[in-house]
Design a protein around this motif. Structure first.
Motif, PDB file in Angstrom:
ATOM      1  N   MET A  72       1.061  -1.261  -0.053  1.00 45.98           N
ATOM      2  CA  MET A  72      -0.068  -0.037  -0.150  1.00 45.98           C
ATOM      3  C   MET A  72       0.797   1.284   0.086  1.00 45.98           C
ATOM      4  O   MET A  72       1.979   1.265   0.459  1.00 45.98           O
ATOM      5  CB  MET A  72      -0.990   0.030   1.366  1.00 45.98           C
ATOM      6  CG  MET A  72      -0.241   0.312   2.627  1.00 45.98           C
ATOM      7  SD  MET A  72      -1.368   0.331   4.157  1.00 45.98           S
ATOM      8  CE  MET A  72      -2.145   1.612   3.852  1.00 45.98           C
ATOM      9  N   ASP A  73       0.476   2.202  -0.387  1.00 47.75           N
ATOM     10  CA  ASP A  73       1.204   3.533  -0.670  1.00 47.75           C
ATOM     11  C   ASP A  73       0.746   4.489   0.542  1.00 47.75           C
ATOM     12  O   ASP A  73      -0.401   4.883   0.766  1.00 47.75           O
ATOM     13  CB  ASP A  73       0.707   4.256  -1.938  1.00 47.75           C
ATOM     14  CG  ASP A  73       1.423   5.692  -2.067  1.00 47.75           C
ATOM     15  OD1 ASP A  73       1.706   6.263  -1.083  1.00 47.75           O
ATOM     16  OD2 ASP A  73       1.580   6.124  -3.166  1.00 47.75           O
ATOM     17  N   ILE A  74       1.433   4.394   1.692  1.00 53.30           N
ATOM     18  CA  ILE A  74       0.831   4.569   3.035  1.00 53.30           C
ATOM     19  C   ILE A  74       0.682   6.225   3.150  1.00 53.30           C
ATOM     20  O   ILE A  74      -0.124   6.635   3.503  1.00 53.30           O
ATOM     21  CB  ILE A  74       1.908   4.296   4.074  1.00 53.30           C
ATOM     22  CG1 ILE A  74       1.316   4.383   5.563  1.00 53.30           C
ATOM     23  CG2 ILE A  74       3.272   5.005   4.037  1.00 53.30           C
ATOM     24  CD1 ILE A  74       0.388   3.597   6.003  1.00 53.30           C
ATOM     25  N   ASP A  75       1.820   6.767   2.013  1.00 51.00           N
ATOM     26  CA  ASP A  75       1.486   8.493   2.357  1.00 51.00           C
ATOM     27  C   ASP A  75       0.123   8.843   1.592  1.00 51.00           C
ATOM     28  O   ASP A  75      -0.422   9.838   1.939  1.00 51.00           O
ATOM     29  CB  ASP A  75       2.608   9.049   1.354  1.00 51.00           C
ATOM     30  CG  ASP A  75       3.953   8.740   2.317  1.00 51.00           C
ATOM     31  OD1 ASP A  75       3.945   8.747   3.443  1.00 51.00           O
ATOM     32  OD2 ASP A  75       5.193   8.631   1.828  1.00 51.00           O
ATOM     33  N   LYS A  76      -0.224   8.219   0.485  1.00 48.87           N
ATOM     34  CA  LYS A  76      -1.213   8.439  -0.380  1.00 48.87           C
ATOM     35  C   LYS A  76      -2.462   8.159   0.551  1.00 48.87           C
ATOM     36  O   LYS A  76      -3.595   9.103   0.422  1.00 48.87           O
ATOM     37  CB  LYS A  76      -1.342   7.692  -1.700  1.00 48.87           C
ATOM     38  CG  LYS A  76      -2.543   8.148  -2.644  1.00 48.87           C
ATOM     39  CD  LYS A  76      -2.652   7.409  -3.842  1.00 48.87           C
ATOM     40  CE  LYS A  76      -3.623   7.702  -4.680  1.00 48.87           C
ATOM     41  NZ  LYS A  76      -3.700   6.904  -6.076  1.00 48.87           N
ATOM     42  N   THR A  77      -2.509   7.123   1.155  1.00 50.18           N
ATOM     43  CA  THR A  77      -3.738   6.696   1.854  1.00 50.18           C
ATOM     44  C   THR A  77      -3.779   7.753   3.056  1.00 50.18           C
ATOM     45  O   THR A  77      -4.957   7.836   3.342  1.00 50.18           O
ATOM     46  CB  THR A  77      -3.443   5.116   2.435  1.00 50.18           C
ATOM     47  OG1 THR A  77      -3.197   4.441   1.299  1.00 50.18           O
ATOM     48  CG2 THR A  77      -4.504   4.691   3.397  1.00 50.18           C
ATOM     49  N   LYS A  78      -2.913   7.920   3.677  1.00 52.66           N
ATOM     50  CA  LYS A  78      -2.802   8.973   4.773  1.00 52.66           C
ATOM     51  C   LYS A  78      -3.353  10.267   4.390  1.00 52.66           C
ATOM     52  O   LYS A  78      -4.148  11.005   5.102  1.00 52.66           O
ATOM     53  CB  LYS A  78      -1.311   9.086   5.371  1.00 52.66           C
ATOM     54  CG  LYS A  78      -1.361  10.042   6.555  1.00 52.66           C
ATOM     55  CD  LYS A  78      -0.110  10.295   7.137  1.00 52.66           C
ATOM     56  CE  LYS A  78      -0.119  11.215   8.218  1.00 52.66           C
ATOM     57  NZ  LYS A  78       1.238  11.351   9.124  1.00 52.66           N
ATOM     58  N   ASN A  79      -2.915  10.854   3.136  1.00 55.25           N
ATOM     59  CA  ASN A  79      -3.330  11.992   2.613  1.00 55.25           C
ATOM     60  C   ASN A  79      -4.787  12.047   2.421  1.00 55.25           C
ATOM     61  O   ASN A  79      -5.710  12.997   2.707  1.00 55.25           O
ATOM     62  CB  ASN A  79      -2.669  12.298   1.381  1.00 55.25           C
ATOM     63  CG  ASN A  79      -1.042  12.931   1.712  1.00 55.25           C
ATOM     64  OD1 ASN A  79      -0.761  13.342   2.924  1.00 55.25           O
ATOM     65  ND2 ASN A  79      -0.358  12.780   0.650  1.00 55.25           N
ATOM     66  N   VAL A  80      -5.288  10.985   1.564  1.00 51.96           N
ATOM     67  CA  VAL A  80      -6.826  11.069   1.495  1.00 51.96           C
ATOM     68  C   VAL A  80      -7.569  10.820   2.691  1.00 51.96           C
ATOM     69  O   VAL A  80      -8.496  11.874   2.674  1.00 51.96           O
ATOM     70  CB  VAL A  80      -7.230   9.609   0.555  1.00 51.96           C
ATOM     71  CG1 VAL A  80      -8.542   9.428   0.413  1.00 51.96           C
ATOM     72  CG2 VAL A  80      -6.234   9.701  -0.550  1.00 51.96           C
ATOM     73  N   LEU A  81      -7.273  10.221   3.737  1.00 61.10           N
ATOM     74  CA  LEU A  81      -8.040   9.985   4.990  1.00 61.10           C
ATOM     75  C   LEU A  81      -8.002  11.286   5.716  1.00 61.10           C
ATOM     76  O   LEU A  81      -8.877  11.778   6.358  1.00 61.10           O
ATOM     77  CB  LEU A  81      -7.731   8.873   5.658  1.00 61.10           C
ATOM     78  CG  LEU A  81      -7.911   7.469   5.025  1.00 61.10           C
ATOM     79  CD1 LEU A  81      -7.435   6.423   5.654  1.00 61.10           C
ATOM     80  CD2 LEU A  81      -9.488   7.371   4.722  1.00 61.10           C
ATOM     81  N   GLU A  82      -6.657  11.756   5.975  1.00 60.65           N
ATOM     82  CA  GLU A  82      -6.620  13.251   6.889  1.00 60.65           C
ATOM     83  C   GLU A  82      -7.289  14.201   5.949  1.00 60.65           C
ATOM     84  O   GLU A  82      -7.874  15.153   6.640  1.00 60.65           O
ATOM     85  CB  GLU A  82      -5.176  13.366   6.938  1.00 60.65           C
ATOM     86  CG  GLU A  82      -4.415  12.677   7.722  1.00 60.65           C
ATOM     87  CD  GLU A  82      -3.038  12.870   8.277  1.00 60.65           C
ATOM     88  OE1 GLU A  82      -2.313  13.467   7.746  1.00 60.65           O
ATOM     89  OE2 GLU A  82      -2.609  12.083   9.335  1.00 60.65           O
ATOM     90  N   LYS A  83      -7.470  14.459   4.890  1.00 61.83           N
ATOM     91  CA  LYS A  83      -8.070  15.584   4.253  1.00 61.83           C
ATOM     92  C   LYS A  83      -9.441  15.166   4.374  1.00 61.83           C
ATOM     93  O   LYS A  83     -10.178  16.167   4.747  1.00 61.83           O
ATOM     94  CB  LYS A  83      -7.859  15.339   2.628  1.00 61.83           C
ATOM     95  CG  LYS A  83      -8.440  16.510   1.933  1.00 61.83           C
ATOM     96  CD  LYS A  83      -8.280  16.339   0.347  1.00 61.83           C
ATOM     97  CE  LYS A  83      -9.089  17.269  -0.222  1.00 61.83           C
ATOM     98  NZ  LYS A  83      -8.753  17.292  -1.765  1.00 61.83           N
ATOM     99  N   SER A  84     -10.126  14.096   4.443  1.00 58.99           N
ATOM    100  CA  SER A  84     -11.302  13.691   4.763  1.00 58.99           C
ATOM    101  C   SER A  84     -11.905  14.105   6.066  1.00 58.99           C
ATOM    102  O   SER A  84     -12.960  14.619   6.553  1.00 58.99           O
ATOM    103  CB  SER A  84     -11.891  12.515   4.421  1.00 58.99           C
ATOM    104  OG  SER A  84     -13.032  12.133   4.601  1.00 58.99           O
TER     105      SER A  84
END
Length: 234
Positions: A72-84
């Motif tokens: 998994m792309d941990i940074d991309k995942t984090k960015n999506v969820l933290e933005k939400s």
């Protein structure tokens, strides 16, 4: 504006709604939850299976499909969820049940390796008007069917695709579930999945597109308005 009950907030919360739905129709229709967290940093990925879905409980669109957690792309995942997590969905269209929801992340079972068909039942006073069938979510466009699975041209002509979507297995059972989840409500959209005959609850929606759906025709808009019996609101 006129129909504000406190428990509606439970019904639109993607975590709390699971217990609400399980109590009404049974846990077998609820996608299992692996965990719930206030922050992305609190997630212990070592305790999660190899594939799962991450999404926020208060928002729309804050979803990440994890097919293999080791890649998994941990940074991309984090960015999506933290933005939400920072987003208050209420301020988009003033859908009041979302205003004071807790902002959280849940991990739940991945019920299929691809994005499943989404069946959105438009219910009025517990009775089905139509189902919007969403296929190929990335590039496709939904179509509407009536209770007998006949095509309904509810959208503007230029948005009506050719459609040969097959009637799902256990379709009548899906209708009964939608009736149970929408009983005694002026209007409710009940979203369900059907994976090889196994029906899963998706979410409950009071206000379709925040009340600003520009894809449907004026005739459809007027029809739905006429089906809303405001005298039932106490």
């Amino acid at each position: 504006i006129n129909d504000r009950k406190e428990h509606y907030q439970i019904m639109v919360d993607k975590y709390e709604a699971k217990k609400y739905v399980a109590d009404k129709i049974g846990e077998q229709y609820v996608i299992p939850t692996y965990g719930v967290w206030d922050r992305f940093e609190d997630i212990d990925f070592s305790k999660l299976p190899s594939n799962f879905v991450l999404k926020t409980t208060h928002d729309s669109g804050g979803v990440v499909l994890i097919n293999d957690k080791n890649n998994m792309d941990i940074d991309k995942t984090k960015n999506v969820l933290e933005k939400s997590l920072k987003n208050n969905y209420y301020y988009l269209c003033r859908e009041w049940p979302y205003k004071n929801l807790k902002h959280r992340i849940i991990a739940e079972k991945m019920i299929t390796n691809t994005v499943p068909n989404d069946y959105k039942f438009f219910m009025f006073n517990g009775k089905m008007d139509s189902v919007m069938v969403c296929t190929n979510r990335a590039s496709g466009h939904p179509t509407f069917r009536d209770k007998g699975w006949n095509r309904l041209l509810y959208q503007k002509p230029e948005l009506e695709p050719e459609s040969n979507v097959e009637r799902p297995e256990n379709y009548e059972k899906m209708i009964r579930i939608a009736e149970q989840l929408s009983e005694n409500l002026v209007h409710m959209r009940v979203d369900l999945y059907n994976i090889d005959g196994q029906i899963y609850f998706g979410e409950l929606t009071f206000f379709d597109q925040g009340g600003f759906d520009t894809d449907i025709t004026l005739e459809t808009d007027l029809k739905w308005g006429e089906l809303m019996d405001l005298d039932k609101i106490k």
